[in-house]
Design an enzyme around this catalytic site. Structure first.
Site, short mmCIF file in Angstrom:
data_model
loop_
_atom_site.label_atom_id
_atom_site.label_comp_id
_atom_site.label_asym_id
_atom_site.label_seq_id
_atom_site.Cartn_x
_atom_site.Cartn_y
_atom_site.Cartn_z
N HIS A 1 0.84 -1.21 0.00
CA HIS A 1 0.00 0.00 0.00
C HIS A 1 0.87 1.25 0.00
CE1 HIS A 1 -3.62 2.35 1.49
NE2 HIS A 1 -2.63 3.15 1.85
N GLU A 2 1.84 1.29 0.91
CA GLU A 2 2.70 2.46 1.00
C GLU A 2 3.67 2.54 -0.18
OE1 GLU A 2 1.74 4.49 2.98
OE2 GLU A 2 0.65 3.31 4.47
N HIS B 1 1.95 4.29 -3.03
CA HIS B 1 2.01 5.75 -2.87
C HIS B 1 3.37 6.28 -3.31
CE1 HIS B 1 -1.81 6.30 -0.92
NE2 HIS B 1 -1.49 5.62 0.17
#
Length: 281
Positions: A71-72, A75
């Site tokens: 998820h990170e 980003h």
């Protein structure tokens, strides 16, 4: 063009992340094979026909942490390609959760949320230098990249269900996948909420006026906790999980799959009244 400015060491996958993946793989095999690690710790679970509980706990938790890292990473990677070439030096491209700006918000609290309430709720972690990025669409895409990763993870977890490819899959592993899919789906839905501090707000923020953004900014620090607090209100919780369950059922994941998955996961609580969850083949 932007990736050329990052060193190979900035993009090399961290041994920490590889270790977490290894734990996920080994414990996933343990769930599949019906192997119970540390059997003395699962005596109570065995009494309730929840003997794979510890293996399911370790598998789902490690898989959940892997999804948080991805998820990170999403980003960070989208920020890199949008113009923030400082991402590499910060270590975000290595998938090492220890490099995150707020490891507590990114790893510890989400795991606690899962243990306490079976809710997937990742928090913000990577620091992106937004001043380096031009274009509102790029800012929105950077914010959306994280929860879209959870959507993709949910699709992968539910694939055996909606592809009707569950023949030969051990019941305990099926339940673990169902519960993991629930976590990914809740993470995606909650993160897409337009609440300050969550990715959903980050998607719409570039399109808001400067005055509105200035007024909302102070609430960004508490948005995550406010959402989690609201989910403890029974009426809100029921509506939210009704929506989640409806989506999962449409994907072929039954309420029993997710219920048994959570029961295995929280094996220390024993078997819920009236519930029998098959764990063998």
């Amino acid at each position: 063009m932007t990736t050329a400015t990052t060193r190979n060491s900035d993009r090399r996958i961290s041994p920490v992340f590889l270790g977490i993946v290894a734990v996920m793989a080994v414990t996933g095999w343990a769930v599949w094979a019906g192997f119970t690690p540390f059997p003395e710790f699962t005596l109570r679970a065995r009494q309730y026909a929840l003997s794979p509980g510890l293996a399911v706990f370790l598998f789902v938790t490690s898989a959940w942490v892997v999804s948080l890292c991805l998820h990170e990473y999403a980003h960070a990677r989208s920020a890199l390609h949008s113009g923030d070439i400082s991402i590499g030096a910060k270590g975000y491209l290595t998938l090492n959760p220890l490099k995150y700006t707020h490891a507590l918000l990114s790893i510890v609290l989400p795991v606690i949320f899962v243990i306490l309430g079976g809710i997937g709720l990742p928090g913000g972690a990577v620091f992106i230098e937004r001043s380096r990025i031009r274009g509102r669409w790029r800012h929105s895409l950077i914010s959306a990249a994280g929860p879209l990763t959870n959507v993709l993870f949910a699709v992968v977890c539910t694939a055996p269900f909606w592809l009707h490819a569950l023949d030969g899959v051990p019941p305990a592993f099926r339940s673990a996948l169902g519960f993991l899919a629930l976590l990914q789906l809740t993470a995606a839905i909650l993160n897409f909420l337009p609440v300050p501090g969550l990715d959903g707000y980050g998607v719409i923020e570039p399109w808001l006026s400067h005055e509105i953004r200035r007024q909302v900014e102070p609430f960004a620090q508490i948005g995550l906790l406010v959402v989690f607090g609201l989910l403890w209100i029974p009426a809100v919780n029921h509506v939210f999980f009704d929506v989640v369950d409806a989506i999962l059922r449409a994907l072929g994941v039954s309420d029993l799959d997710t219920y048994c998955g959570q029961a295995f996961y929280r094996f220390w609580q024993g078997k819920p009244d009236g519930l029998f969850c098959p764990s063998g083949g």
